[in-house]
Structure formats: C-alpha cells, structure tokens
Design a protein around this motif. Structure first.
Motif, PDB file in Angstrom:
ATOM      1  N   GLY A  73       0.815  -1.212   0.000  1.00 34.86           N
ATOM      2  CA  GLY A  73       0.000   0.000   0.000  1.00 34.86           C
ATOM      3  C   GLY A  73       0.847   1.260   0.000  1.00 34.86           C
ATOM      4  N   ASN A 100      -6.244   6.581  -0.905  1.00 39.97           N
ATOM      5  CA  ASN A 100      -6.422   5.898   0.380  1.00 39.97           C
ATOM      6  C   ASN A 100      -7.897   5.808   0.761  1.00 39.97           C
ATOM      7  OD1 ASN A 100      -3.748   5.292   1.091  1.00 39.97           O
ATOM      8  ND2 ASN A 100      -3.413   7.353   1.849  1.00 39.97           N
ATOM      9  N   VAL A 103      -9.549   3.085  -1.184  1.00 39.91           N
ATOM     10  CA  VAL A 103      -9.183   1.753  -0.687  1.00 39.91           C
ATOM     11  C   VAL A 103      -9.936   1.443   0.606  1.00 39.91           C
ATOM     12  CG1 VAL A 103      -7.288   0.370   0.253  1.00 39.91           C
ATOM     13  CG2 VAL A 103      -6.959   1.678  -1.844  1.00 39.91           C
ATOM     14  N   THR A 106     -13.479   0.614  -0.241  1.00 41.96           N
ATOM     15  CA  THR A 106     -13.550  -0.738  -0.795  1.00 41.96           C
ATOM     16  C   THR A 106     -13.448  -1.782   0.318  1.00 41.96           C
ATOM     17  OG1 THR A 106     -12.559   0.035  -2.856  1.00 41.96           O
ATOM     18  CG2 THR A 106     -12.471  -2.341  -2.433  1.00 41.96           C
TER      19      THR A 106
END
Length: 127
Positions: A73, A100, A103, A106
């Motif tokens: 990441g 970020n 993500v 998600t």
C-alpha cells in the motif's frame, strides 16, 4: 480511517505549504484510532476457524499478510504521489490521499462479505 484521511485532504487542500504539525497530528490521531479499531477485529475474524493447534502458524500468516499489504500500500500510494508531483505538491498529496479513501471504502464494502463469527448464546428454553 477514511475520516482521518479526509481531514488530512481538507488540511492539505486548504493550507498547502502552510500546513503545520497540529493539523497533521489531529488527522493522524483519527487514522490511528480507526486502525486500532479494525485490525484486531480483522485478525480475530481471520483466525476464527484456525484450530487451536495451528494458532501460532495462523497468527504468523495473518501478521505476514498485514505487513506485506502495508508495504504494498505504501509503495502504490508513493508511486501515485510521485507520478503526480509535476502538478504540484498539494495536488499530488490530495490525489494520493483520495486513493487511500477509495481503498478504505472498498475495504468497508468487502467487510460485508466476512463470515459471522459471533459466539451464539443458547436461548433460555435450551435452543
């Protein structure tokens, strides 16, 4: 975690080069609290079906996955940031931080697919 990153985006976008450490500390505190709330739960869910005899190995796999995912990441967000620095530091920072947030969003959606690991208490009537 997404709320803390959103705080950071607002601070970077509004203050740019005038950003000071109190703005960063406040956002990072919220990010850290979010991480502290989700990582133990994720580890518990990941290890919920591991037999007691394999708990050490299972824990090692979970910790390795967390470390590898964190490193990956950081590398991806760093690549996004450095590919956008020609547009300016503030813009590149905000865009990388939006990555970020995406993500984390998600991850929230993916968490709905996690199995239910709650311990069921028997009813008073024995069911």
């Amino acid at each position: 975690m997404a709320a803390g990153v959103a705080m950071m985006i607002v601070s970077v976008s509004m203050l740019g080069a005038d950003l000071s450490w109190p703005h960063v500390v406040a956002a990072e505190l919220v990010i850290g609290l979010g991480m502290g709330l989700c990582v133990p739960i994720l580890a518990t869910v990941a290890l919920s079906n591991v037999p007691a005899d394999d708990a050490g190995a299972g824990s090692g796999v979970v910790n390795t996955a967390i470390q590898l995912s964190t490193a990956l990441g950081v590398a991806v967000v760093g690549a996004v940031f450095f590919s956008l620095t020609r547009d300016g530091f503030t813009s590149a920072t905000a865009t990388a931080l939006w990555f970020n947030v995406a993500v984390f969003g998600t991850a929230v959606l993916a968490s709905l697919l996690l199995p239910d690991t709650r311990i069921r208490q028997p009813h008073a009537d024995g069911r």
